[in-house]
Enzyme design. Structure first.
Site, PDB file in Angstrom:
ATOM      1  N   ARG A  15      12.071  -7.197   3.967  1.00 52.07           N
ATOM      2  CA  ARG A  15      12.171  -5.757   4.252  1.00 52.07           C
ATOM      3  C   ARG A  15      13.034  -5.545   5.501  1.00 52.07           C
ATOM      4  O   ARG A  15      13.898  -4.666   5.525  1.00 52.07           O
ATOM      5  CB  ARG A  15      10.763  -5.190   4.455  1.00 52.07           C
ATOM      6  N   ARG A  48      -0.440  -8.998  13.517  1.00 54.20           N
ATOM      7  CA  ARG A  48      -0.905  -8.038  12.502  1.00 54.20           C
ATOM      8  C   ARG A  48      -1.831  -8.709  11.492  1.00 54.20           C
ATOM      9  O   ARG A  48      -2.837  -8.135  11.085  1.00 54.20           O
ATOM     10  CB  ARG A  48       0.285  -7.412  11.775  1.00 54.20           C
ATOM     11  N   LYS A  60       0.829  -1.214   0.000  1.00 55.93           N
ATOM     12  CA  LYS A  60       0.000   0.000   0.000  1.00 55.93           C
ATOM     13  C   LYS A  60       0.865   1.266   0.000  1.00 55.93           C
ATOM     14  O   LYS A  60       0.635   2.183  -0.777  1.00 55.93           O
ATOM     15  CB  LYS A  60      -0.930   0.024   1.233  1.00 55.93           C
ATOM     16  N   ARG A 118      -9.153   0.957   9.134  1.00 57.16           N
ATOM     17  CA  ARG A 118      -8.785  -0.423   9.433  1.00 57.16           C
ATOM     18  C   ARG A 118      -9.871  -1.134  10.233  1.00 57.16           C
ATOM     19  O   ARG A 118      -9.726  -2.308  10.535  1.00 57.16           O
ATOM     20  CB  ARG A 118      -7.507  -0.417  10.273  1.00 57.16           C
ATOM     21  N   ARG A 171      11.747  -1.814  11.494  1.00 61.50           N
ATOM     22  CA  ARG A 171      10.489  -1.564  12.206  1.00 61.50           C
ATOM     23  C   ARG A 171      10.300  -2.563  13.332  1.00 61.50           C
ATOM     24  O   ARG A 171      10.512  -3.759  13.157  1.00 61.50           O
ATOM     25  CB  ARG A 171       9.314  -1.668  11.223  1.00 61.50           C
TER      26      ARG A 171
HETATM   27  P1  ADP Z   1       1.337  -2.327   7.765  1.00 60.40           P
HETATM   28  O1  ADP Z   1       0.256  -2.026   6.756  1.00 60.40           O
HETATM   29  O2  ADP Z   1       2.573  -2.865   7.129  1.00 60.40           O
HETATM   30  O3  ADP Z   1       0.868  -3.173   8.925  1.00 60.40           O
HETATM   31  P2  ADP Z   1       1.257   0.407   8.834  1.00 60.40           P
HETATM   32  O4  ADP Z   1       2.428   1.304   8.783  1.00 60.40           O
HETATM   33  O5  ADP Z   1       0.046   0.781   8.039  1.00 60.40           O
HETATM   34  O6  ADP Z   1       1.844  -0.989   8.414  1.00 60.40           O
HETATM   35  O7  ADP Z   1       0.759   0.204  10.347  1.00 60.40           O
HETATM   36  C1  ADP Z   1       1.645  -0.172  11.382  1.00 60.40           C
HETATM   37  C2  ADP Z   1       0.889  -0.278  12.709  1.00 60.40           C
HETATM   38  O8  ADP Z   1       0.330   1.008  13.061  1.00 60.40           O
HETATM   39  C3  ADP Z   1      -0.311  -1.229  12.754  1.00 60.40           C
HETATM   40  O9  ADP Z   1       0.056  -2.574  12.970  1.00 60.40           O
HETATM   41  C4  ADP Z   1      -1.117  -0.621  13.913  1.00 60.40           C
HETATM   42  O10 ADP Z   1      -0.561  -0.952  15.165  1.00 60.40           O
HETATM   43  C5  ADP Z   1      -0.939   0.868  13.710  1.00 60.40           C
HETATM   44  N1  ADP Z   1      -1.983   1.456  12.827  1.00 60.40           N
HETATM   45  C6  ADP Z   1      -1.791   2.021  11.611  1.00 60.40           C
HETATM   46  N2  ADP Z   1      -2.947   2.464  11.091  1.00 60.40           N
HETATM   47  C7  ADP Z   1      -3.909   2.168  12.001  1.00 60.40           C
HETATM   48  C8  ADP Z   1      -5.327   2.334  12.055  1.00 60.40           C
HETATM   49  N3  ADP Z   1      -5.991   2.918  11.029  1.00 60.40           N
HETATM   50  N4  ADP Z   1      -5.998   1.901  13.146  1.00 60.40           N
HETATM   51  C9  ADP Z   1      -5.361   1.332  14.173  1.00 60.40           C
HETATM   52  N5  ADP Z   1      -4.031   1.114  14.200  1.00 60.40           N
HETATM   53  C10 ADP Z   1      -3.304   1.528  13.126  1.00 60.40           C
END
Ligand code: ADP
Length: 193
Positions: free
Chosen positions: A126, A149, A13, A87, A138
């Site tokens: 990654r 996740r 994404k 999400r 990360r």
């Molecule tokens: P990825 O899509 O690789 O899991 P992101 O950078 O989008 O990585 O998100 C990393 C973390 O940030 C998630 O696992 C969660 O803990 C938090 N997070 C990100 N966006 C949201 C959201 N919209 N609602 C709740 N938690 C979020």
């Protein structure tokens, strides 16, 4: 034009969102990036968020909706790519309400389809590449957090696929191809809107 990129962790994404920023002048709103920025602020909220993220769980709806609300008040010029938001169904409803305030709406949610095995490979790679390049890895790019996740994705986020489908706003692309091929598929969706 406002679009959502929907898909499991590692679906690509962020990579595709950055291309759309470069090629179409859209604004990328990534809650993951915003939360990582909050995390490094060293505030109490930042520390709480850091713990939840490292575990692989979702941060509360209240926090992420607040972040998005703040950003939507700024300049969203050529349209917004929502990356990693919404999400949960509550976040999807909140987003609809926030956009409606300015008379706008989501044009489409693009589901990036990738199988679980590929996700695990991508994320493990990654982390390895970052480590070899001396870049920060990360805290949630490890096998244990990835399991959490993925579970969070299937339990809380994947219902959004049905939600946007029912609204007639779902499109799907194959996320397994090369970056350019996926970008072309997404471009075709946007050009067809
Ligand atoms: P990825 O899509 O690789 O899991 P992101 O950078 O989008 O990585 O998100 C990393 C973390 O940030 C998630 O696992 C969660 O803990 C938090 N997070 C990100 N966006 C949201 C959201 N919209 N609602 C709740 N938690 C979020």
């Amino acid at each position: 034009m406002n679009i959502i990129l929907l898909g499991p962790p590692g679906a690509g994404k962020g990579t595709q969102a950055r291309r759309l920023v470069d090629e179409r002048g859209m604004v990328q709103l990534s809650t993951g990036d915003m939360l990582r920025a909050a995390k490094s602020s060293g505030t109490e909220m930042g520390n709480r968020v850091a713990e939840v993220m490292a575990r692989g769980d979702l941060v509360t709806d209240e926090i992420v909706i607040g972040l998005i609300e703040e950003r939507l008040a700024g300049d969203t010029g050529g349209g917004v790519i929502f990356d990693g938001f919404p999400r949960t169904l509550a976040q999807a409803d909140a987003l609809e309400a926030l956009l409606a305030k300015t008379g706008s709406a989501i044009d489409t949610a693009i589901e990036m389809e990738v199988d679980d095995e590929a996700l695990v490979h991508r994320i493990v790679n990654r982390a390895k590449e970052a480590a070899a390049a001396g870049e920060p890895v990360r805290a949630d790019d490890n096998a244990e957090s990835l399991k959490v996740r993925l579970l969070a994705y299937y339990k809380q986020t994947s219902p959004l696929i049905g939600y946007y489908h029912a609204k007639g706003k779902l499109t799907s692309v194959d996320g397994l191809g090369e970056i350019d091929a996926v970008a072309q598929d997404i471009a075709a969706v946007l050009d067809g809107l």
